[in-house]
Design a protein around this motif. Structure first.
Motif, PDB file in Angstrom:
ATOM      1  N   PRO A 119       0.800  -1.222   0.000  1.00  0.00           N
ATOM      2  CA  PRO A 119       0.000   0.000   0.000  1.00  0.00           C
ATOM      3  C   PRO A 119       0.832   1.272   0.000  1.00  0.00           C
ATOM      4  O   PRO A 119       0.308   2.360  -0.224  1.00  0.00           O
ATOM      5  CB  PRO A 119      -0.822  -0.121   1.296  1.00  0.00           C
ATOM      6  CG  PRO A 119      -0.036  -1.046   2.159  1.00  0.00           C
ATOM      7  CD  PRO A 119       0.647  -2.010   1.223  1.00  0.00           C
ATOM      8  N   ASN A 120       2.151   1.152   0.252  1.00  0.00           N
ATOM      9  CA  ASN A 120       3.015   2.334   0.249  1.00  0.00           C
ATOM     10  C   ASN A 120       3.472   2.726  -1.152  1.00  0.00           C
ATOM     11  O   ASN A 120       4.052   3.791  -1.341  1.00  0.00           O
ATOM     12  CB  ASN A 120       4.231   2.083   1.142  1.00  0.00           C
ATOM     13  CG  ASN A 120       3.844   1.887   2.596  1.00  0.00           C
ATOM     14  OD1 ASN A 120       3.022   2.631   3.121  1.00  0.00           O
ATOM     15  ND2 ASN A 120       4.425   0.884   3.242  1.00  0.00           N
ATOM     16  N   GLN A 121       3.234   1.870  -2.135  1.00  0.00           N
ATOM     17  CA  GLN A 121       3.572   2.186  -3.520  1.00  0.00           C
ATOM     18  C   GLN A 121       2.387   2.908  -4.160  1.00  0.00           C
ATOM     19  O   GLN A 121       1.532   2.302  -4.793  1.00  0.00           O
ATOM     20  CB  GLN A 121       3.925   0.915  -4.291  1.00  0.00           C
ATOM     21  CG  GLN A 121       5.181   0.218  -3.790  1.00  0.00           C
ATOM     22  CD  GLN A 121       5.520  -1.012  -4.608  1.00  0.00           C
ATOM     23  OE1 GLN A 121       4.891  -1.295  -5.622  1.00  0.00           O
ATOM     24  NE2 GLN A 121       6.537  -1.745  -4.181  1.00  0.00           N
ATOM     25  N   LEU A 122       2.342   4.208  -3.965  1.00  0.00           N
ATOM     26  CA  LEU A 122       1.188   4.989  -4.384  1.00  0.00           C
ATOM     27  C   LEU A 122       0.925   4.896  -5.883  1.00  0.00           C
ATOM     28  O   LEU A 122      -0.222   4.969  -6.327  1.00  0.00           O
ATOM     29  CB  LEU A 122       1.369   6.462  -3.989  1.00  0.00           C
ATOM     30  CG  LEU A 122       1.255   6.775  -2.495  1.00  0.00           C
ATOM     31  CD1 LEU A 122       1.459   8.262  -2.258  1.00  0.00           C
ATOM     32  CD2 LEU A 122      -0.086   6.333  -1.952  1.00  0.00           C
ATOM     33  N   GLU A 123       1.985   4.706  -6.672  1.00  0.00           N
ATOM     34  CA  GLU A 123       1.787   4.677  -8.118  1.00  0.00           C
ATOM     35  C   GLU A 123       0.983   3.456  -8.558  1.00  0.00           C
ATOM     36  O   GLU A 123       0.459   3.422  -9.676  1.00  0.00           O
ATOM     37  CB  GLU A 123       3.137   4.690  -8.843  1.00  0.00           C
ATOM     38  CG  GLU A 123       4.003   3.454  -8.639  1.00  0.00           C
ATOM     39  CD  GLU A 123       4.897   3.540  -7.424  1.00  0.00           C
ATOM     40  OE1 GLU A 123       5.900   2.800  -7.374  1.00  0.00           O
ATOM     41  OE2 GLU A 123       4.595   4.357  -6.538  1.00  0.00           O
ATOM     42  N   HIS A 124       0.836   2.462  -7.671  1.00  0.00           N
ATOM     43  CA  HIS A 124       0.087   1.257  -8.010  1.00  0.00           C
ATOM     44  C   HIS A 124      -1.301   1.212  -7.370  1.00  0.00           C
ATOM     45  O   HIS A 124      -2.045   0.256  -7.576  1.00  0.00           O
ATOM     46  CB  HIS A 124       0.871   0.009  -7.593  1.00  0.00           C
ATOM     47  CG  HIS A 124       2.191  -0.125  -8.281  1.00  0.00           C
ATOM     48  ND1 HIS A 124       2.316  -0.098  -9.652  1.00  0.00           N
ATOM     49  CD2 HIS A 124       3.449  -0.289  -7.783  1.00  0.00           C
ATOM     50  CE1 HIS A 124       3.589  -0.244  -9.978  1.00  0.00           C
ATOM     51  NE2 HIS A 124       4.302  -0.351  -8.866  1.00  0.00           N
ATOM     52  N   VAL A 125      -1.632   2.226  -6.577  1.00  0.00           N
ATOM     53  CA  VAL A 125      -2.920   2.226  -5.883  1.00  0.00           C
ATOM     54  C   VAL A 125      -4.056   2.419  -6.878  1.00  0.00           C
ATOM     55  O   VAL A 125      -4.009   3.287  -7.746  1.00  0.00           O
ATOM     56  CB  VAL A 125      -2.962   3.344  -4.821  1.00  0.00           C
ATOM     57  CG1 VAL A 125      -4.370   3.495  -4.255  1.00  0.00           C
ATOM     58  CG2 VAL A 125      -1.977   3.039  -3.703  1.00  0.00           C
ATOM     59  N   GLN A 126      -5.092   1.569  -6.761  1.00  0.00           N
ATOM     60  CA  GLN A 126      -6.325   1.718  -7.537  1.00  0.00           C
ATOM     61  C   GLN A 126      -7.491   1.504  -6.581  1.00  0.00           C
ATOM     62  O   GLN A 126      -7.649   0.412  -6.047  1.00  0.00           O
ATOM     63  CB  GLN A 126      -6.377   0.714  -8.682  1.00  0.00           C
ATOM     64  CG  GLN A 126      -5.296   0.911  -9.732  1.00  0.00           C
ATOM     65  CD  GLN A 126      -5.482  -0.012 -10.919  1.00  0.00           C
ATOM     66  OE1 GLN A 126      -6.513  -0.011 -11.584  1.00  0.00           O
ATOM     67  NE2 GLN A 126      -4.463  -0.817 -11.195  1.00  0.00           N
ATOM     68  N   GLU A 127      -8.306   2.557  -6.399  1.00  0.00           N
ATOM     69  CA  GLU A 127      -9.334   2.493  -5.359  1.00  0.00           C
ATOM     70  C   GLU A 127     -10.356   3.598  -5.605  1.00  0.00           C
ATOM     71  O   GLU A 127      -9.998   4.748  -5.874  1.00  0.00           O
ATOM     72  CB  GLU A 127      -8.669   2.677  -3.995  1.00  0.00           C
ATOM     73  CG  GLU A 127      -9.586   2.615  -2.808  1.00  0.00           C
ATOM     74  CD  GLU A 127      -8.805   2.740  -1.502  1.00  0.00           C
ATOM     75  OE1 GLU A 127      -9.433   3.044  -0.479  1.00  0.00           O
ATOM     76  OE2 GLU A 127      -7.570   2.524  -1.507  1.00  0.00           O
ATOM     77  N   SER A 128     -11.630   3.245  -5.515  1.00  0.00           N
ATOM     78  CA  SER A 128     -12.710   4.231  -5.551  1.00  0.00           C
ATOM     79  C   SER A 128     -13.442   4.181  -4.226  1.00  0.00           C
ATOM     80  O   SER A 128     -13.896   3.107  -3.798  1.00  0.00           O
ATOM     81  CB  SER A 128     -13.682   3.944  -6.695  1.00  0.00           C
ATOM     82  OG  SER A 128     -13.127   4.304  -7.942  1.00  0.00           O
ATOM     83  N   ASP A 129     -13.577   5.342  -3.563  1.00  0.00           N
ATOM     84  CA  ASP A 129     -14.058   5.398  -2.182  1.00  0.00           C
ATOM     85  C   ASP A 129     -15.324   6.217  -2.020  1.00  0.00           C
ATOM     86  O   ASP A 129     -15.481   7.279  -2.648  1.00  0.00           O
ATOM     87  CB  ASP A 129     -13.010   6.081  -1.282  1.00  0.00           C
ATOM     88  CG  ASP A 129     -11.758   5.261  -1.103  1.00  0.00           C
ATOM     89  OD1 ASP A 129     -11.807   4.051  -1.354  1.00  0.00           O
ATOM     90  OD2 ASP A 129     -10.732   5.837  -0.711  1.00  0.00           O
TER      91      ASP A 129
END
Length: 387
Positions: free
Chosen positions: A189-199
């Motif tokens: 989760p610390n690799q922000l460039e790989h985060v994909q999330e809709s909240d």
């Protein structure tokens, strides 16, 4: 009958649909009669599968469990009722028991947070004028030494576009967050460039008419906010998060759009998730800047009467779908007529059921979306027959 005469007959038979039909005029059908489902709204989309989870009449399972003071015992807690041991639940959802001890040790979180099955339970509805007998509760509470929280997520990590709805409300003390979101687990989760999330996130320290909608990440590696990723929305007071309302999130290939009681309140096209994801619901706090800090003895709750999904699953994941989708979200048809019978969960008068919005005519009408679009296409086809 020739194809031309058949089309003429079809158009004449369809003339009654040139004006929008009332909901009562549509046929309620079982899901077995639906080849796909179409949603309404600004990003209307086709989906393959429908599921409805109803917590409104579960008095046999109702009971509020006492808090567990010890964090280790809380993490290892047993399910609060037989419903959460049933196939209906466990085939689709998994209750979480992880903690944030790594974040506490690194200094990123001030308070130890432990997810517990003890905080997900069926509760009797004691409202003055209840709209259900029971509902499901996700509880978070601050105890001496730690924050006890609740989270469950989908068994499948392969939802590839989805419309999620819940009839829900959030109540309780400041310092908590309740949420409904999609999440792509990249392993770090610390690799922000790989985060994909809709909240969809509700913070109980915010005013009741304020809700946060985000396509994550909402900040850069340097810690700077990314304003294009977030909508901090003020909703009408009669729809504030302490009141029962239908919260809906549509994740599509082009954007993520959020609704309350059928009205669109936010839409974000920036960094829309691309890859198959899981679905998550939670109620939590870690005492940090974003969630806020709950006082010892305080509690907050996400109450849910029902959850409804229409969605696609990617190829290769076990499913009973008539069709699935490839890695780009394109339908992989297992039958020649594909969306022969198109259904809707938006046009029904009975929550949890589908209605047939168009059937055999869908191929001839170019797979138009619902009767309102048919009102546009049918006259054009009729004019084409003249020439």
């Amino acid at each position: 009958m020739s194809g031309r005469r058949y089309l003429q007959a079809l158009l004449l038979a369809s003339s009654a649909t040139l004006y929008p039909l009332s909901v009562s005029a549509l046929d309620e059908v079982s899901d077995s009669h639906c080849d796909c489902y179409v949603t309404n709204g600004s990003s209307s989309t086709y989906f393959t599968t429908h599921h409805f989870y109803d917590f409104r009449s579960m008095s046999d399972y109702a009971g509020v469990p006492d808090p567990i003071d010890d964090p280790n015992e809380s993490s290892a807690a047993y399910a609060t009722s037989d419903y959460f041991l049933s196939d209906d639940w466990n085939d689709n959802w998994g209750i979480q028991s992880w903690n944030n001890s790594d974040s506490v040790e690194s200094g990123d979180a001030p308070v130890l947070m432990v997810h517990s099955a003890n905080n997900i339970y069926i509760e009797e509805n004691s409202d003055d004028n209840p709209t259900s007998d029971t509902f499901m509760t996700l509880r978070t509470l601050r105890l001496e030494g730690y924050q006890s929280s609740a989270e469950f997520e989908s068994i499948s990590p392969n939802y590839h576009y989805i419309s999620i709805r819940m009839l829900a409300r959030t109540v309780g003390a400041p310092g908590a967050v309740t949420a409904m979101f999609t999440y792509k687990d990249n392993g770090d989760p610390n690799q922000l460039e790989h985060v994909q999330e809709s909240d969809l996130e509700i913070r109980t320290m915010d005013p009741p008419d304020t809700i946060q909608y985000t396509n994550q990440p909402s900040y850069s590696i340097q810690g700077d906010d990314i304003p294009q990723a977030t909508r901090n929305v003020t909703v009408p007071q009669d729809l504030d998060w302490t009141k029962w309302a239908v919260h809906r999130m549509d994740w599509t290939p082009t954007d993520t759009t959020w609704f309350i009681d059928g009205g669109e309140v936010a839409s974000i096209a920036f960094q829309t998730p691309r890859d198959p994801s899981k679905v998550v619901f939670n109620a939590w706090s870690d005492g940090g800047h974003w969630a806020g800090n709950m006082s010892v003895g305080s509690e907050a709750y996400l109450h849910v009467q029902w959850i409804e999904l229409v969605y696609n699953l990617t190829e290769g994941y076990p499913t009973s779908d008539k069709r699935s989708v490839d890695e780009s979200g394109n339908f992989l048809s297992k039958r020649a007529d594909r969306c022969h019978n198109v259904c809707s969960i938006d046009e029904t008068s009975t929550i949890g059921t589908a209605v047939l919005v168009h059937g055999g005519a869908s191929k001839l009408l170019g797979h138009v979306v619902g009767f309102k679009n048919a009102c546009f296409w049918i006259p054009l086809l009729a004019m084409a027959l003249v020439f």
